[in-house]
Design an enzyme around this catalytic site. Structure first.
Site, PDB file in Angstrom:
ATOM      1  N   LYS A 197       0.849  -1.205   0.000  1.00  0.00           N
ATOM      2  CA  LYS A 197       0.000   0.000   0.000  1.00  0.00           C
ATOM      3  C   LYS A 197       0.875   1.242   0.000  1.00  0.00           C
ATOM      4  CE  LYS A 197      -1.470   1.992   3.829  1.00  0.00           C
ATOM      5  NZ  LYS A 197      -2.068   2.098   5.155  1.00  0.00           N
ATOM      6  N   ASP A 224      -4.664  -4.875  11.496  1.00  0.00           N
ATOM      7  CA  ASP A 224      -3.968  -3.585  11.468  1.00  0.00           C
ATOM      8  C   ASP A 224      -3.953  -3.010  12.879  1.00  0.00           C
ATOM      9  OD1 ASP A 224      -2.565  -1.538  10.316  1.00  0.00           O
ATOM     10  OD2 ASP A 224      -4.133  -0.915   8.933  1.00  0.00           O
ATOM     11  N   THR A 229      -9.493   6.726   9.002  1.00  0.00           N
ATOM     12  CA  THR A 229     -10.511   7.117   8.014  1.00  0.00           C
ATOM     13  C   THR A 229     -11.121   5.901   7.315  1.00  0.00           C
ATOM     14  OG1 THR A 229      -8.869   7.196   6.259  1.00  0.00           O
ATOM     15  CG2 THR A 229      -9.221   9.232   7.514  1.00  0.00           C
TER      16      THR A 229
HETATM   17  C1  R5P Z   1      -0.751   2.965   9.019  1.00  0.00           C
HETATM   18  O1  R5P Z   1       0.450   3.046   9.139  1.00  0.00           O
HETATM   19  C2  R5P Z   1      -1.584   2.292  10.043  1.00  0.00           C
HETATM   20  O2  R5P Z   1      -1.090   1.049  10.375  1.00  0.00           O
HETATM   21  C3  R5P Z   1      -3.029   2.161   9.568  1.00  0.00           C
HETATM   22  O3  R5P Z   1      -3.089   1.376   8.397  1.00  0.00           O
HETATM   23  C4  R5P Z   1      -3.600   3.521   9.276  1.00  0.00           C
HETATM   24  O4  R5P Z   1      -3.398   4.320  10.397  1.00  0.00           O
HETATM   25  C5  R5P Z   1      -5.054   3.452   8.958  1.00  0.00           C
HETATM   26  O5  R5P Z   1      -5.489   4.737   8.605  1.00  0.00           O
HETATM   27  P1  R5P Z   1      -6.724   4.956   7.638  1.00  0.00           P
HETATM   28  O6  R5P Z   1      -7.845   4.150   8.202  1.00  0.00           O
HETATM   29  O7  R5P Z   1      -6.961   6.435   7.680  1.00  0.00           O
HETATM   30  O8  R5P Z   1      -6.327   4.501   6.272  1.00  0.00           O
END
Ligand code: R5P
Length: 319
Positions: A197, A224, A229
């Site tokens: 990603k 995760d 968001t």
């Molecule tokens: C990123 O480094 C984190 O591990 C999460 O993937 C991220 O904080 C998720 O953020 P969002 O839901 O805004 O994509």
């Protein structure tokens, strides 16, 4: 736990996640300490501790959610008030650490705000910090005071083992989460797939470029550290759908659910979203597919061990 807690311990909470603080107190068999947090019309905050904390071992529970900056000030002022009331020890308990993602200087002329928060906590008078699943474990090294970094992995893996993990694959939504997701995969005895990603700017747009690992015909469990968001999860879901998975579930420690996350997740094909209660989840953030696992008992155990000076190593690992 209860009998050990009759002594010198006091637990206080800011306004960010009082429900979790109440649950922690219930597990410990103590009453949440009484304090008054007043916000004046000029936005200044005043804290008054309504019971003696002289010579006590004090734990202040304050998580992070909007209004993030106000809750940080609340915590700092609580620490300051308790310090001036002559507590022996003050531990800042931050189930979700504020500004946790600002942990490196990956662009010119930006702040490392997670480090600034560490400095502020120490300056206010915290002697120790207790937190959970930091975005990067190195953040613990931002402090000169001891940090207990708890991990929710054991609770989440227990849930999945009980629920059943036949034909599942653990999915890391980005390279940064691959190591952590790898630990979940090992713990659950499942294969791992990693998504590449990338985020080109500060917008909510995350783009998946490649997938490493076999996912076709499997049930995907995305792990995760947080969903903010929802951008990363939704891009991951889109990528997995196009690769022929049979079902997609997501599991994260911190259900931040900011911006349009709830709306976006409702419209997704996720069959389940597992989160913990490190971040308060008001009714409007409750999704029908959501399962909430409480970390209250784990924090209560950690507080009890810390208070008694018992080794906590059994509480940390493995994910
Ligand atoms: C990123 O480094 C984190 O591990 C999460 O993937 C991220 O904080 C998720 O953020 P969002 O839901 O805004 O994509």
């Amino acid at each position: 736990m209860e009998s050990a807690m009759k002594g010198n311990i006091k637990i206080f909470a800011g306004n960010c996640n009082r429900e979790l603080a109440e649950k922690v107190c219930k597990h410990l068999g103590v009453k949440l300490g009484e304090c008054e947090i007043i916000k004046f019309s000029n936005d200044n905050i005043k804290v008054r501790i309504l019971e003696s904390v002289r010579g006590k071992d004090v734990y202040i529970v304050q998580s992070s959610s909007p209004p993030v900056n106000e809750y940080i000030m609340e915590l700092l002022i609580l620490i300051d008030a308790i310090k001036h009331a002559k507590a022996d020890n003050i531990t800042a308990v931050l189930p979700y650490y504020p500004y946790v993602r600002s942990d490196k200087k990956d662009e010119p002329r930006i702040s490392i705000t997670a480090r600034l928060i560490a400095d502020l906590l120490e300056t206010a008078g915290a002697n120790r910090v207790m937190t959970m699943n930091l975005h990067s474990p190195q953040i613990a090294g931002f402090f000169r005071i001891p940090v207990d970094h708890l991990l929710a992995g054991r609770l989440l893996c227990k849930y999945y083992r009980e629920w059943g993990i036949d034909n599942c694959v653990v999915v890391a939504p980005d390279a940064g989460s691959a190591k952590r997701a790898g630990h979940y995969a090992i713990n659950l005895g499942l294969p791992l797939a990693i998504l590449d990603k990338r985020r080109d700017d500060d917008s909510e747009k995350a783009v998946i470029h490649h997938v490493i690992g076999e996912v076709k015909g499997k049930r995907a469990l995305i792990f995760d550290d947080e969903i903010a968001t929802g951008g990363s999860i939704l891009e991951t879901v889109k990528a997995l759908e196009s690769l022929g998975v049979t079902e997609i579930q997501a599991c994260c420690v911190h259900g931040v659910l900011s911006g349009k996350a709830v709306e976006r997740l409702k419209g997704s094909s996720l069959s389940k979203l597992v989160v913990t209660d490190t971040v308060a989840l008001p009714p409007e953030k409750n999704l029908p597919t959501m399962v909430v696992i409480s970390v209250a008992e784990l924090f209560a155990q950690a507080i009890a061990y810390s208070h008694e000076g018992t080794s906590m190593s059994g509480l940390f690992g493995p994910v």
